[in-house]
Design a protein around this motif. Structure first.
Motif, PDB file in Angstrom:
ATOM      1  N   PHE A 176       0.837  -1.203   0.000  1.00  0.00           N
ATOM      2  CA  PHE A 176       0.000   0.000   0.000  1.00  0.00           C
ATOM      3  C   PHE A 176       0.873   1.254   0.000  1.00  0.00           C
ATOM      4  N   LEU A 177       1.907   1.240   0.867  1.00  0.00           N
ATOM      5  CA  LEU A 177       2.793   2.398   0.970  1.00  0.00           C
ATOM      6  C   LEU A 177       3.670   2.521  -0.277  1.00  0.00           C
ATOM      7  N   ARG A 178       4.164   1.368  -0.736  1.00  0.00           N
ATOM      8  CA  ARG A 178       5.052   1.355  -1.901  1.00  0.00           C
ATOM      9  C   ARG A 178       4.355   1.947  -3.122  1.00  0.00           C
ATOM     10  N   GLU A 179       3.093   1.570  -3.282  1.00  0.00           N
ATOM     11  CA  GLU A 179       2.370   2.017  -4.478  1.00  0.00           C
ATOM     12  C   GLU A 179       1.692   3.375  -4.260  1.00  0.00           C
ATOM     13  N   ALA A 180       1.920   3.954  -3.058  1.00  0.00           N
ATOM     14  CA  ALA A 180       1.407   5.291  -2.742  1.00  0.00           C
ATOM     15  C   ALA A 180      -0.087   5.434  -3.044  1.00  0.00           C
ATOM     16  N   ILE A 181      -0.857   4.461  -2.577  1.00  0.00           N
ATOM     17  CA  ILE A 181      -2.317   4.495  -2.773  1.00  0.00           C
ATOM     18  C   ILE A 181      -2.899   5.513  -1.788  1.00  0.00           C
ATOM     19  N   GLU A 182      -3.859   6.292  -2.239  1.00  0.00           N
ATOM     20  CA  GLU A 182      -4.547   7.215  -1.329  1.00  0.00           C
ATOM     21  C   GLU A 182      -5.974   7.417  -1.826  1.00  0.00           C
ATOM     22  N   VAL A 183      -6.767   8.088  -1.007  1.00  0.00           N
ATOM     23  CA  VAL A 183      -8.141   8.357  -1.427  1.00  0.00           C
ATOM     24  C   VAL A 183      -8.098   9.153  -2.725  1.00  0.00           C
ATOM     25  N   GLY A 184      -8.851   8.708  -3.712  1.00  0.00           N
ATOM     26  CA  GLY A 184      -8.864   9.375  -5.016  1.00  0.00           C
ATOM     27  C   GLY A 184      -7.975   8.682  -6.048  1.00  0.00           C
ATOM     28  N   SER A 185      -7.079   7.766  -5.598  1.00  0.00           N
ATOM     29  CA  SER A 185      -6.208   7.064  -6.557  1.00  0.00           C
ATOM     30  C   SER A 185      -7.057   6.220  -7.516  1.00  0.00           C
ATOM     31  N   ARG A 186      -6.640   6.194  -8.780  1.00  0.00           N
ATOM     32  CA  ARG A 186      -7.266   5.259  -9.733  1.00  0.00           C
ATOM     33  C   ARG A 186      -6.514   3.943  -9.637  1.00  0.00           C
ATOM     34  N   VAL A 187      -7.252   2.878  -9.508  1.00  0.00           N
ATOM     35  CA  VAL A 187      -6.611   1.571  -9.330  1.00  0.00           C
ATOM     36  C   VAL A 187      -7.287   0.552 -10.225  1.00  0.00           C
ATOM     37  N   SER A 188      -6.616  -0.578 -10.329  1.00  0.00           N
ATOM     38  CA  SER A 188      -7.168  -1.673 -11.108  1.00  0.00           C
ATOM     39  C   SER A 188      -7.417  -2.852 -10.165  1.00  0.00           C
ATOM     40  N   LEU A 189      -8.579  -3.433 -10.249  1.00  0.00           N
ATOM     41  CA  LEU A 189      -8.924  -4.562  -9.377  1.00  0.00           C
ATOM     42  C   LEU A 189      -9.052  -5.817 -10.220  1.00  0.00           C
ATOM     43  N   SER A 190      -8.522  -6.911  -9.690  1.00  0.00           N
ATOM     44  CA  SER A 190      -8.716  -8.183 -10.389  1.00  0.00           C
ATOM     45  C   SER A 190      -8.797  -9.291  -9.357  1.00  0.00           C
ATOM     46  N   PHE A 191      -9.304 -10.420  -9.771  1.00  0.00           N
ATOM     47  CA  PHE A 191      -9.410 -11.550  -8.840  1.00  0.00           C
ATOM     48  C   PHE A 191      -9.433 -12.837  -9.639  1.00  0.00           C
ATOM     49  N   CYS A 192      -9.134 -13.887  -8.918  1.00  0.00           N
ATOM     50  CA  CYS A 192      -9.145 -15.203  -9.539  1.00  0.00           C
ATOM     51  C   CYS A 192     -10.546 -15.778  -9.353  1.00  0.00           C
ATOM     52  N   LYS A 193     -11.141 -16.245 -10.431  1.00  0.00           N
ATOM     53  CA  LYS A 193     -12.556 -16.629 -10.336  1.00  0.00           C
ATOM     54  C   LYS A 193     -12.791 -17.827  -9.400  1.00  0.00           C
ATOM     55  N   THR A 194     -11.732 -18.579  -9.120  1.00  0.00           N
ATOM     56  CA  THR A 194     -11.917 -19.706  -8.189  1.00  0.00           C
ATOM     57  C   THR A 194     -12.212 -19.214  -6.768  1.00  0.00           C
ATOM     58  N   LYS A 195     -11.929 -17.932  -6.518  1.00  0.00           N
ATOM     59  CA  LYS A 195     -12.185 -17.387  -5.178  1.00  0.00           C
ATOM     60  C   LYS A 195     -13.636 -16.969  -4.987  1.00  0.00           C
ATOM     61  N   LEU A 196     -14.399 -16.946  -6.056  1.00  0.00           N
ATOM     62  CA  LEU A 196     -15.804 -16.540  -5.928  1.00  0.00           C
ATOM     63  C   LEU A 196     -16.599 -17.618  -5.204  1.00  0.00           C
ATOM     64  N   GLN A 197     -17.506 -17.184  -4.345  1.00  0.00           N
ATOM     65  CA  GLN A 197     -18.381 -18.125  -3.646  1.00  0.00           C
ATOM     66  C   GLN A 197     -19.817 -17.769  -3.981  1.00  0.00           C
ATOM     67  N   THR A 198     -20.657 -18.786  -4.092  1.00  0.00           N
ATOM     68  CA  THR A 198     -22.059 -18.492  -4.430  1.00  0.00           C
ATOM     69  C   THR A 198     -22.982 -19.066  -3.369  1.00  0.00           C
ATOM     70  N   PHE A 199     -24.049 -18.357  -3.117  1.00  0.00           N
ATOM     71  CA  PHE A 199     -25.035 -18.785  -2.112  1.00  0.00           C
ATOM     72  C   PHE A 199     -26.437 -18.593  -2.659  1.00  0.00           C
ATOM     73  N   GLU A 200     -27.349 -19.391  -2.131  1.00  0.00           N
ATOM     74  CA  GLU A 200     -28.760 -19.124  -2.394  1.00  0.00           C
ATOM     75  C   GLU A 200     -29.091 -17.797  -1.732  1.00  0.00           C
ATOM     76  N   ALA A 201     -29.850 -16.973  -2.412  1.00  0.00           N
ATOM     77  CA  ALA A 201     -30.250 -15.701  -1.808  1.00  0.00           C
ATOM     78  C   ALA A 201     -31.164 -15.990  -0.615  1.00  0.00           C
ATOM     79  N   GLU A 202     -31.000 -15.176   0.431  1.00  0.00           N
ATOM     80  CA  GLU A 202     -31.832 -15.393   1.618  1.00  0.00           C
ATOM     81  C   GLU A 202     -33.141 -14.652   1.505  1.00  0.00           C
ATOM     82  N   ALA A 203     -34.178 -15.264   2.081  1.00  0.00           N
ATOM     83  CA  ALA A 203     -35.473 -14.573   2.109  1.00  0.00           C
ATOM     84  C   ALA A 203     -35.312 -13.302   2.914  1.00  0.00           C
ATOM     85  N   ALA A 204     -35.822 -12.217   2.419  1.00  0.00           N
ATOM     86  CA  ALA A 204     -35.675 -10.931   3.107  1.00  0.00           C
ATOM     87  C   ALA A 204     -36.477 -10.926   4.407  1.00  0.00           C
TER      88      ALA A 204
END
Ligand code: ATP
Length: 344
Positions: free
Chosen positions: A316-344
């Motif tokens: 975080f410090l190395r890349e000098a991230i701060e509020v307002g920084s433009r960043v790129s987000l990515s993730f590995c799809k194997t990390k996604l978890q799925t659930f049945e939606a809960e009744a409200a």
């Protein structure tokens, strides 16, 4: 640890008038196991503990301890020691008198009492505090005395009702490991009620997650965290991002679309400063919360979706991230978890 069941809770229901506090609870606890009942306020965890102690009687169902049906036994005929949130020591008795109270009540010899006292003052690491009064001890020390008092008759079962929640953070963490050490040394089957997920994750062999009087999931801390069985567990334990099912982040054909709610842990998202990144999930940092080893970063994706990302503080410090920084987000799809939606 032996695999033998020590405590068996079968189809326990507890109603208070029309209100169902426990709705058909079944659970087996093994000899020597450390189990946490975890859940939000009002989920029924204290009621379940109290039913095991005989302080509350089930409306139906059975509780078997060490092959004996204890469902309707009065507390004094049961085999357990208990520690409550409030220290509940006798204020007018010394530490030594508090710990040895039950032994003296049972008519043990003076010699036996002092032998046990010395042993327990040693175990709880207060060897020189026998003559002090509870008011002369810190909260954490008082809870250690309460623990010794609960264990001095060598019960088969230790019940802990939020024993750490009145203590400050530092003492709490220290006592967690102390309780676990003593529990392991004695090999005593233990149930602890807590609403603190970190406490449950760090202490338990298995966690029982409860919600509205039912068990949502029973599992090791790792299983509860890594494979939550329901949206409720995913939301309650740790931090979780929820992504709407048809969101652009989820266009890949291979996504596990079995459930209706898609979730992703903050530590499973890679955040790169957009200068370095190649991925095209562009987002803007809207807040940063420094938590020591990690920084918890709130990001807003260009289409308005908010995602929380955990990033190592050094990066975080190395890349000098701060509020307002433009960043790129990515993730590995194997990390996604799925659930049945809960009744409200
Ligand atoms: P907390 O962490 O706030 O103690 P909990 O999960 O331990 O919550 P319980 O104390 O087990 O919750 O209570 C479960 C539900 O049963 C709550 O809605 C509570 O109001 C209700 N309840 C508990 N004891 C009684 C009682 N004696 N009479 C009526 N309702 C009760």
């Amino acid at each position: 640890m032996s695999m033998q069941t020590y405590l068996s809770i079968d189809n326990v229901v507890k109603k208070f008038d029309q209100f169902t506090a426990l709705n058909d609870i079944s659970l087996n606890i093994k000899q020597g196991e450390f189990v946490c009942f975890l859940g939000p306020s009002g989920c029924g965890k204290t009621t379940l503990l109290r039913a095991i102690a005989g302080l509350e009687l089930p409306t139906s169902g059975t509780i078997i301890q060490d092959n004996k049906d204890i469902t309707f036994l009065p507390p004094e005929q049961r085999d357990f020691g208990i520690v409550f949130q409030s220290y509940a020591l006798f204020p007018n008795l010394t530490v030594a008198e508090n710990i040895s109270f039950a032994l003296r009540e049972q008519g043990h010899s003076k010699q036996e009492v002092s032998k046990q006292l010395e042993k327990w003052l040693g175990i709880i690491d207060l060897p020189d505090s026998g003559s002090k009064y509870p008011s002369q001890l810190s909260g954490g020390q008082q809870q250690r005395v309460a623990l010794a008092r609960a264990l001095v008759l060598s019960p088969g079962l230790l019940l802990l009702d939020e024993p750490l929640s009145a203590l400050d953070a530092k003492v709490r963490t220290h006592l967690r490991s102390e309780i676990r050490r003593i529990q392991t040394e004695l090999g005593i089957t233990t149930i602890m009620v807590t609403h603190d997920q970190e406490e449950a994750l760090s202490m338990a062999d298995r966690i029982v997650v409860m919600n509205h009087g039912v068990i949502e999931q029973v599992g090791t801390p790792q299983a509860i965290y890594k494979q939550p069985a329901s949206e409720f567990v995913a939301r309650f334990v740790g931090s979780m991002n929820f992504i709407p099912p048809h969101h652009a982040l989820l266009t890949d054909k291979d996504l596990p679309f079995g459930g209706k709610v898609v979730a992703l842990r903050p530590e499973d998202i890679l955040l790169e400063s957009s200068k370095l990144a190649s991925a095209d999930n562009n987002a803007v940092v809207s807040a940063c919360e420094f938590l020591g080893p990690i920084v918890r970063i709130s990001c807003k994706i260009d289409d308005g979706l908010n995602l929380t990302v955990d990033m190592a503080s050094d990066a975080f410090l190395r890349e000098a991230i701060e509020v307002g920084s433009r960043v790129s987000l990515s993730f590995c799809k194997t990390k996604l978890q799925t659930f049945e939606a809960e009744a409200a």
